[in-house]
Design a protein around this motif. Structure first.
Motif, PDB file in Angstrom:
ATOM      1  N   GLN A   1       0.832  -1.187   0.000  1.00 47.51           N
ATOM      2  CA  GLN A   1       0.000   0.000   0.000  1.00 47.51           C
ATOM      3  C   GLN A   1       0.872   1.244   0.000  1.00 47.51           C
ATOM      4  O   GLN A   1       1.954   1.257   0.577  1.00 47.51           O
ATOM      5  CB  GLN A   1      -0.921   0.020   1.229  1.00 47.51           C
ATOM      6  CG  GLN A   1      -2.019  -1.006   1.190  1.00 47.51           C
ATOM      7  CD  GLN A   1      -3.061  -0.702   0.142  1.00 47.51           C
ATOM      8  OE1 GLN A   1      -3.407   0.445  -0.081  1.00 47.51           O
ATOM      9  NE2 GLN A   1      -3.545  -1.738  -0.527  1.00 47.51           N
ATOM     10  N   VAL A   2       0.360   2.261  -0.675  1.00 47.25           N
ATOM     11  CA  VAL A   2       1.056   3.544  -0.765  1.00 47.25           C
ATOM     12  C   VAL A   2       0.067   4.634  -0.397  1.00 47.25           C
ATOM     13  O   VAL A   2      -1.102   4.598  -0.801  1.00 47.25           O
ATOM     14  CB  VAL A   2       1.587   3.787  -2.186  1.00 47.25           C
ATOM     15  CG1 VAL A   2       2.139   5.189  -2.330  1.00 47.25           C
ATOM     16  CG2 VAL A   2       2.663   2.744  -2.540  1.00 47.25           C
ATOM     17  N   GLN A   3       0.527   5.597   0.359  1.00 47.02           N
ATOM     18  CA  GLN A   3      -0.290   6.764   0.684  1.00 47.02           C
ATOM     19  C   GLN A   3       0.389   7.998   0.096  1.00 47.02           C
ATOM     20  O   GLN A   3       1.607   8.151   0.191  1.00 47.02           O
ATOM     21  CB  GLN A   3      -0.448   6.928   2.197  1.00 47.02           C
ATOM     22  CG  GLN A   3      -1.211   5.808   2.877  1.00 47.02           C
ATOM     23  CD  GLN A   3      -0.365   4.555   3.070  1.00 47.02           C
ATOM     24  OE1 GLN A   3       0.802   4.629   3.433  1.00 47.02           O
ATOM     25  NE2 GLN A   3      -0.952   3.391   2.819  1.00 47.02           N
ATOM     26  N   LEU A   4      -0.432   8.848  -0.497  1.00 48.99           N
ATOM     27  CA  LEU A   4       0.059  10.081  -1.108  1.00 48.99           C
ATOM     28  C   LEU A   4      -0.704  11.258  -0.532  1.00 48.99           C
ATOM     29  O   LEU A   4      -1.940  11.232  -0.497  1.00 48.99           O
ATOM     30  CB  LEU A   4      -0.124  10.048  -2.626  1.00 48.99           C
ATOM     31  CG  LEU A   4       0.534   8.880  -3.361  1.00 48.99           C
ATOM     32  CD1 LEU A   4       0.083   8.866  -4.826  1.00 48.99           C
ATOM     33  CD2 LEU A   4       2.044   8.972  -3.278  1.00 48.99           C
ATOM     34  N   VAL A   5       0.011  12.278  -0.114  1.00 46.38           N
ATOM     35  CA  VAL A   5      -0.621  13.463   0.453  1.00 46.38           C
ATOM     36  C   VAL A   5      -0.077  14.698  -0.248  1.00 46.38           C
ATOM     37  O   VAL A   5       1.120  14.989  -0.168  1.00 46.38           O
ATOM     38  CB  VAL A   5      -0.378  13.571   1.968  1.00 46.38           C
ATOM     39  CG1 VAL A   5      -1.037  14.832   2.515  1.00 46.38           C
ATOM     40  CG2 VAL A   5      -0.911  12.331   2.686  1.00 46.38           C
ATOM     41  N   GLU A   6      -0.979  15.403  -0.936  1.00 41.90           N
ATOM     42  CA  GLU A   6      -0.592  16.632  -1.632  1.00 41.90           C
ATOM     43  C   GLU A   6      -0.792  17.837  -0.725  1.00 41.90           C
ATOM     44  O   GLU A   6      -1.648  17.832   0.168  1.00 41.90           O
ATOM     45  CB  GLU A   6      -1.430  16.855  -2.905  1.00 41.90           C
ATOM     46  CG  GLU A   6      -1.399  15.714  -3.889  1.00 41.90           C
ATOM     47  CD  GLU A   6      -2.616  14.839  -3.806  1.00 41.90           C
ATOM     48  OE1 GLU A   6      -2.984  14.209  -4.810  1.00 41.90           O
ATOM     49  OE2 GLU A   6      -3.221  14.778  -2.718  1.00 41.90           O
ATOM     50  N   SER A   7      -0.033  18.880  -0.995  1.00 45.24           N
ATOM     51  CA  SER A   7      -0.209  20.147  -0.299  1.00 45.24           C
ATOM     52  C   SER A   7       0.307  21.263  -1.194  1.00 45.24           C
ATOM     53  O   SER A   7       1.019  21.011  -2.171  1.00 45.24           O
ATOM     54  CB  SER A   7       0.532  20.157   1.034  1.00 45.24           C
ATOM     55  OG  SER A   7       1.926  19.973   0.845  1.00 45.24           O
TER      56      SER A   7
END
Length: 120
Positions: free
Chosen positions: A1-7
């Motif tokens: 699993q991969v989590q991506l968080v943009e800002s």
């Protein structure tokens, strides 16, 4: 699993600049490449820039070439999108994408997106 968080999204005037960030966590070793996509209202999602794990320069869509620059910090598993000379037509939700190595399944992971609004 991969989590991506943009800002980094927000409101900017035409001609201005913004820098987006995407922090990846989880099984990032499986990465084949990472991309920035964008989707404007009532339009299809389109790719803006892609950078591959194996290195080399990023690839850009014609609509952003010369104005946007994608870069990465491997130590922090983070990619960036420096957006200069922004235009109203750049207004979109920007999504970070990670594509898994095809030898490991080739699936796509997406962040939730960050809104960029270019308006005076």
């Amino acid at each position: 699993q991969v989590q991506l968080v943009e800002s980094g999204g927000g409101l900017v005037q035409p001609g201005g600049a913004l820098r987006l960030s995407c922090a990846a966590s989880g099984s990032t070793f499986s990465m084949y490449g990472m991309s920035w996509y964008r989707q404007a209202q009532e339009k299809e999602r389109e790719v803006g820039a892609t950078i591959f794990r194996m290195g080399g320069s990023a690839n850009y869509a014609d609509s952003v070439k010369g104005r946007f620059t994608m870069s990465r910090d491997n130590a922090k598993n983070t990619v960036f999108l420096q957006m200069n000379r922004l235009k109203p037509e750049d207004t979109s939700v920007y999504y970070c994408n990670l594509k898994v190595d095809p030898r490991l399944g080739g699936m796509d992971y997406w962040g939730k997106g960050t809104l960029v609004t270019v308006s005076s």
